[in-house]
Motif scaffolding. Structure first.
Motif, short mmCIF file in Angstrom:
data_model
loop_
_atom_site.label_atom_id
_atom_site.label_comp_id
_atom_site.label_asym_id
_atom_site.label_seq_id
_atom_site.Cartn_x
_atom_site.Cartn_y
_atom_site.Cartn_z
N ILE A 1 -0.22 -20.19 -9.76
CA ILE A 1 0.68 -19.57 -10.74
C ILE A 1 0.90 -20.52 -11.92
N VAL A 2 0.65 -19.98 -13.10
CA VAL A 2 0.94 -20.72 -14.34
C VAL A 2 1.81 -19.80 -15.20
N ASP A 3 2.43 -20.37 -16.25
CA ASP A 3 3.34 -19.56 -17.08
C ASP A 3 2.64 -18.33 -17.65
N ALA A 4 1.35 -18.47 -17.95
CA ALA A 4 0.60 -17.36 -18.54
C ALA A 4 0.47 -16.18 -17.59
N LEU A 5 0.78 -16.39 -16.32
CA LEU A 5 0.69 -15.28 -15.35
C LEU A 5 2.04 -14.57 -15.18
N ASP A 6 2.99 -14.86 -16.06
CA ASP A 6 4.28 -14.16 -16.01
C ASP A 6 4.04 -12.66 -16.19
N GLY A 7 4.42 -11.87 -15.20
CA GLY A 7 4.22 -10.41 -15.28
C GLY A 7 3.06 -9.92 -14.44
N LEU A 8 2.36 -10.84 -13.80
CA LEU A 8 1.20 -10.48 -12.97
C LEU A 8 1.57 -9.42 -11.93
N VAL A 9 0.67 -8.47 -11.75
CA VAL A 9 0.86 -7.42 -10.74
C VAL A 9 -0.34 -7.45 -9.79
N HIS B 1 0.83 -1.19 0.00
CA HIS B 1 0.00 0.00 0.00
C HIS B 1 0.88 1.26 0.00
N SER B 2 2.06 1.16 0.60
CA SER B 2 2.99 2.30 0.64
C SER B 2 3.58 2.60 -0.73
N GLY B 3 3.44 1.68 -1.67
CA GLY B 3 4.01 1.87 -3.00
C GLY B 3 5.26 1.04 -3.23
N ASP B 4 5.80 0.45 -2.16
CA ASP B 4 7.00 -0.40 -2.31
C ASP B 4 6.65 -1.64 -3.13
N ALA B 5 7.46 -1.92 -4.13
CA ALA B 5 7.18 -3.07 -4.99
C ALA B 5 8.19 -4.20 -4.73
N HIS B 6 7.72 -5.41 -4.79
CA HIS B 6 8.57 -6.59 -4.61
C HIS B 6 8.34 -7.49 -5.82
N VAL B 7 9.41 -7.75 -6.57
CA VAL B 7 9.28 -8.63 -7.72
C VAL B 7 9.86 -9.99 -7.35
N VAL B 8 9.06 -11.01 -7.57
CA VAL B 8 9.41 -12.35 -7.13
C VAL B 8 9.35 -13.29 -8.34
N GLU B 9 10.34 -14.18 -8.44
CA GLU B 9 10.25 -15.21 -9.47
C GLU B 9 9.70 -16.45 -8.81
N ALA B 10 8.63 -16.98 -9.36
CA ALA B 10 7.93 -18.07 -8.68
C ALA B 10 7.77 -19.27 -9.59
N ASN B 11 7.89 -20.44 -9.00
CA ASN B 11 7.65 -21.65 -9.77
C ASN B 11 6.17 -21.77 -10.09
N ALA B 12 5.87 -22.17 -11.32
CA ALA B 12 4.48 -22.48 -11.66
C ALA B 12 4.04 -23.61 -10.73
N GLY B 13 2.80 -23.57 -10.35
CA GLY B 13 2.28 -24.60 -9.44
C GLY B 13 2.09 -24.08 -8.03
#
Ligand code: FES
Length: 106
Positions: A90-98, A9-21
């Motif tokens: 999470i599936v591959d098609a969700l790559d880039g989800l925000v 909510h503060s605006g801080d962003a966290h980018v995570v690489e996640a395994n599908a599944g």
């Protein structure tokens, strides 16, 4: 691996690489993203994993389950794009989800 961006909510962003599944909640917890407590461990029984899905991703993410709908009734600040992140697989098609985190979770 799909990349998921969590914006506090503060605006801080966290980018995570996640395994599908994994779920969007699992990936947040594993990577210590603040604001996703996931008290029930993903059983759709606590609503502490509430997120807002960026509108552009709503169709790809899919709809809420009936159980999720009823649990969201107990969450604060529910909007049209509210989801419980433990119910988004999470599936591959969700790559880039925000997803954005509610003000009540930090
Ligand atoms: Fe409890 Fe999602 S982790 S409802």
């Amino acid at each position: 691996m799909p990349k998921i961006t969590y914006i506090e909510h503060s605006g801080d962003a966290h980018v995570v690489e996640a395994n599908a599944g994994l779920t969007v909640m699992d990936a947040a917890v594993k990577n210590n993203v603040p604001g996703i407590d996931a008290d029930c461990g993903g059983a759709c029984a606590c609503a502490t994993c509430h997120v807002y899905v960026e509108p552009a991703w709503l169709t790809k993410v899919g709809g809420r389950t009936a159980m999720e709908e009823s649990m969201l009734e107990f969450a604060e600040g529910v909007e049209e794009n509210s989801r419980l992140s433990c119910q988004i697989r999470i599936v591959d098609a969700l790559d880039g989800l925000v997803v954005r985190l509610p003000q009540s979770q930090h």
